[in-house]
Design a protein around this motif. Sequence first.
Motif, short mmCIF file in Angstrom:
data_model
loop_
_atom_site.label_atom_id
_atom_site.label_comp_id
_atom_site.label_asym_id
_atom_site.label_seq_id
_atom_site.Cartn_x
_atom_site.Cartn_y
_atom_site.Cartn_z
N ARG A 240 -3.99 6.86 -0.61
CA ARG A 240 -4.74 7.91 -1.32
C ARG A 240 -5.09 7.42 -2.72
O ARG A 240 -4.50 6.45 -3.22
N VAL A 241 -6.05 8.09 -3.30
CA VAL A 241 -6.44 7.77 -4.69
C VAL A 241 -6.60 9.08 -5.48
O VAL A 241 -6.94 10.13 -4.92
N ASN A 242 -6.34 8.99 -6.76
CA ASN A 242 -6.63 10.07 -7.72
C ASN A 242 -6.06 11.44 -7.36
O ASN A 242 -6.72 12.45 -7.58
N ILE A 252 -3.72 5.08 -7.61
CA ILE A 252 -3.84 4.54 -6.26
C ILE A 252 -2.45 4.50 -5.64
O ILE A 252 -1.48 4.16 -6.32
N GLU A 253 -2.38 4.85 -4.35
CA GLU A 253 -1.13 4.61 -3.62
C GLU A 253 -1.43 3.73 -2.42
O GLU A 253 -2.32 4.01 -1.63
N LYS A 263 2.80 2.99 -5.99
CA LYS A 263 1.90 3.82 -6.78
C LYS A 263 1.51 3.08 -8.05
O LYS A 263 2.35 2.44 -8.69
N PHE A 264 0.25 3.21 -8.41
CA PHE A 264 -0.30 2.60 -9.62
C PHE A 264 -0.96 3.73 -10.41
O PHE A 264 -1.94 4.31 -9.94
N LEU A 265 -0.43 4.04 -11.58
CA LEU A 265 -0.91 5.21 -12.32
C LEU A 265 -1.58 4.83 -13.65
O LEU A 265 -1.36 3.74 -14.17
N TYR A 300 4.10 1.45 -12.38
CA TYR A 300 4.18 0.89 -11.04
C TYR A 300 5.45 1.41 -10.38
O TYR A 300 6.55 1.27 -10.94
N GLN A 301 5.29 1.99 -9.22
CA GLN A 301 6.42 2.70 -8.59
C GLN A 301 6.48 2.41 -7.11
O GLN A 301 5.48 2.52 -6.40
N ILE A 302 7.66 2.03 -6.63
CA ILE A 302 7.86 1.70 -5.22
C ILE A 302 8.75 2.75 -4.56
O ILE A 302 9.76 3.17 -5.14
#
Length: 349
Positions: A240-242, A252-253, A263-265, A300-302
């Motif tokens: 998914r995005v946004n 972005i995920e 996840k990139f925020l 950045y999240q895993i």
Amino acid sequence: MIPDFLKSPPLGKPWLLYAFLGTSLVLNLTLAFQGDDASTEMAVATAAPAEAVAQVATIAPEAPNVAIPPELVPPLPEPLGVTRRAGTTVFSAPVQGSLSATFQNAPSASPAALSAVYSRLFVWDIDVRRDLHKGDRVDVLFEENEGAEPLVLAARLTLNPGASTERVVDAFRYQAQGDRFASYWSTDGTEVPRRLIDGPLGDYEQITSLLKDRPTHEGMDFKTPIGSDVLAPRAAKVLRVNWNHAANGNCIELRFTDGATAKFLHLNENDVKEGQSVTAGEVIARSGNTGRSTGPHLHYQIEKGGRVVDPVDYHGTLRRKLPAELMADFGKKSAELGAQLETEVATAM
Ligand SMILES: [Zn+2]
């Protein structure tokens, strides 16, 4: 009502007293300049340090004359072991309890921020909450610029000074040829901060928040200028995005082939769409400062199996070494910084 001693340099900024409120959990500090997306949750989890630093950062430029309630004014003796040169300051002190307590009287506009920046260097080698003992020693050479966190040029941590078990860890700021940013290197040319193996950024200024330092904040923060290329660390599908744009900004995920998600925020621009496949190393976005973020950075999240996973564990880390041909230049520059760092020690003898 501000006592006179607070008006004279270097303590001419009464708002620095807010920093004294944050003296417990050094690494739980959110610096306004490193950016953070989870300030709300942090304020709940570690109210005092988070608020203390946030206030320093927020009111520092505009409000130098904020009145400090008398009960908040702690005694502020000029600490021993302070040397100033044009633009730079050396602070040396024996460890007193926590690192933030040790830095409490540092000659800085924000001792709490200086303490956090210092601890960020050594967090890879030691547990600053457990491994520090009274009598260990901190030395730091730094400069301060209005509106930015303190810039550390050289730092040293000495554990068990004078004992047979003495251990000295040095960090000298140095920009290696070919690197986009300066980093910190120990005397033998080993990089002090570790790097993720195949992480989401090719290069960045600094990792400013680690999961283990602040478990309520579920990711790792990389301080990096807006527009830095963000890479897919592994082959993945865009989930998914946004979503939740107000907090996350552009985001972005990804789902990696092993089922873990990333996840990139706070991105500036997304290059990918939901459902798209990406390859390892592919540029998926440009980093930014969107959403609930107070400075350019990448969060950045895993997650795996419904649980947050530390990117340090998921990726593994490495330490770079300076190439042999740079060692002469680094040796010269680190020796200069080392001499400045030792100024105080020499003059105190
Ligand atoms: Zn973050």
